[in-house]
Design a protein around this motif. Structure first.
Motif, PDB file in Angstrom:
ATOM      1  N   THR A 104       1.382  -0.712   6.718  1.00 47.02           N
ATOM      2  CA  THR A 104       1.866  -1.800   5.863  1.00 47.02           C
ATOM      3  C   THR A 104       3.079  -1.316   5.082  1.00 47.02           C
ATOM      4  O   THR A 104       3.424  -0.141   5.100  1.00 47.02           O
ATOM      5  CB  THR A 104       0.771  -2.253   4.879  1.00 47.02           C
ATOM      6  N   ASN A 105       3.724  -2.251   4.392  1.00 41.50           N
ATOM      7  CA  ASN A 105       4.900  -1.940   3.556  1.00 41.50           C
ATOM      8  C   ASN A 105       5.974  -1.214   4.355  1.00 41.50           C
ATOM      9  O   ASN A 105       6.519  -0.200   3.921  1.00 41.50           O
ATOM     10  CB  ASN A 105       4.491  -1.088   2.341  1.00 41.50           C
ATOM     11  N   TYR A 161       3.063   4.014   0.844  1.00 45.25           N
ATOM     12  CA  TYR A 161       1.797   3.833   0.142  1.00 45.25           C
ATOM     13  C   TYR A 161       1.868   4.510  -1.227  1.00 45.25           C
ATOM     14  O   TYR A 161       2.827   5.222  -1.528  1.00 45.25           O
ATOM     15  CB  TYR A 161       0.645   4.420   0.970  1.00 45.25           C
TER      16      TYR A 161
END
Length: 365
Positions: free
Chosen positions: A216-217, A263
């Motif tokens: 993610t991100n 993260y």
């Protein structure tokens, strides 16, 4: 300890504080205390008063010294506890280098037909679909599979080169983490070759894909042609990592085309490129010219070390751009990595069939 001296006028013993500097320098048997000097002769009363004042000063000095000693002891003990805590925490934490690899840790996954016919991302020569692990430690977590666009590459050879490049990337990032160049960890998604399980009527039965955990991100930090995003801290860390990889490999490799998920405690890289002196890592390995092009646009930052190696040739041979440059067949192309084409609103898991190969079986429905 305090040194006393007998006043030559009044005959009483006083500390140095009871004498002027001039009187004290006159020496024993000649020095006269403040009271005698100011009183012009023997002044026992003045001497007694002066002695009382001197004793009060001594007592206050002793009190201050004791307070200072207590505070120092407290500070030393706090420092001792803090250092012991750091040592204990370091001993309890797993080895940083051992945490570099982010693996599938699963044996099966499933993808909907919709996800496979509408890949959510694409690279220069492969598609990326999102699914879900169904068996293993990551069961229930999101994953991705990657397969090649028709006619772009020979699958069997590319699988080998992709795994080979990822192993080298893992080795270089492990070295970075072991040096504690930054506080946070840099991890690498380690892909495996998985196979679609046999299902009647499925055109994908037996097809091989590269399987790895979902990130993610997503953010692109630099490319393999010299382009880099230097606006925020993580991209600058990645530029330093690329420079470090050249230095630690003795000028043989540059780890680049760095992209991945940011993260709270780490960044996870996926699909990095290795530039090598002998162009051994496939169509994205631009060789010595790619290495020179990286350094043509690289500016050392606060995460670099002034003593790290640089190549003699730092000329630009490729136009810097965010896309990943590829060479082969007498020409070069550029294609953007991880360009979203379709995002799923949700992923539906299906029950995988019983057929399972070495690393994992992939089901579809």
């Amino acid at each position: 300890r305090m040194v006393n001296r007998c006043c030559s006028s009044c005959g009483r013993n006083f500390t140095k504080q009871s004498y002027s500097n001039t009187q004290w320098r006159k020496g024993v048997g000649v020095s006269r205390c403040f009271a005698c000097v100011e009183g012009g002769g023997r002044n026992y009363g003045g001497g007694q008063i002066n002695q009382q004042i001197s004793n009060q000063q001594i007592n206050q000095q002793m009190i201050n010294q004791q307070a200072n000693d207590r505070q120092k002891a407290i500070n030393d003990f706090r420092d001792f506890l803090a250092e012991k805590r750091k040592i204990t925490e370091a001993a309890m934490q797993p080895n940083r280098a051992a945490q570099t690899a982010r693996r599938n840790n699963a044996t099966r996954a499933t993808f909907t037909n919709h996800a496979l016919t509408h890949p959510f991302a694409e690279g220069g020569f492969r598609w990326v679909a999102k699914g879900k692990y169904t068996h293993g430690a990551r069961a229930g977590e999101a994953c991705v599979c990657k397969w090649f666009k028709t006619g772009h590459v020979d699958e069997s050879s590319f699988f080998d080169l992709d795994i080979k490049a990822m192993n080298k990337a893992h080795e270089l990032v492990k070295e970075w983490n072991s040096k504690r160049m930054v506080d946070k960890l840099v991890k690498v998604n380690i892909p495996e070759v998985w196979t679609f399980e046999h299902q009647i009527g499925s055109p994908r039965s037996g097809k091989k894909v590269l399987q790895e955990p979902f990130i993610t991100n997503y953010q692109k930090f630099n490319s393999n042609n010299g382009w880099a995003d230097n606006e925020t801290p993580w991209p600058r860390v990645m530029q330093a990592l690329s420079h470090f990889s050249y230095h630690v490999s003795g000028g043989q490799f540059v780890l680049c085309d760095l992209q991945g998920g940011v993260y709270a405690d780490s960044v996870v890289l996926t699909d990095p490129v290795i530039l090598s002196r002998t162009k051994m890592y496939g169509v994205t390995d631009l060789g010595p010219l790619g290495i020179s092009s990286f350094f043509s646009n690289h500016r050392c930052n606060e995460f670099c070390n002034a003593g790290w190696m640089k190549p003699a040739d730092q000329r630009r041979y490729f136009q810097p751009q965010a896309g990943t440059s590829m060479v082969g067949g007498g020409g070069g192309t550029n294609a953007n990595q991880h360009v979203p084409t379709y995002r799923l609103g949700g992923v539906r898991a299906s029950r995988a069939s019983a057929f399972n190969l070495q690393f994992g079986g992939i089901g579809e429905n």
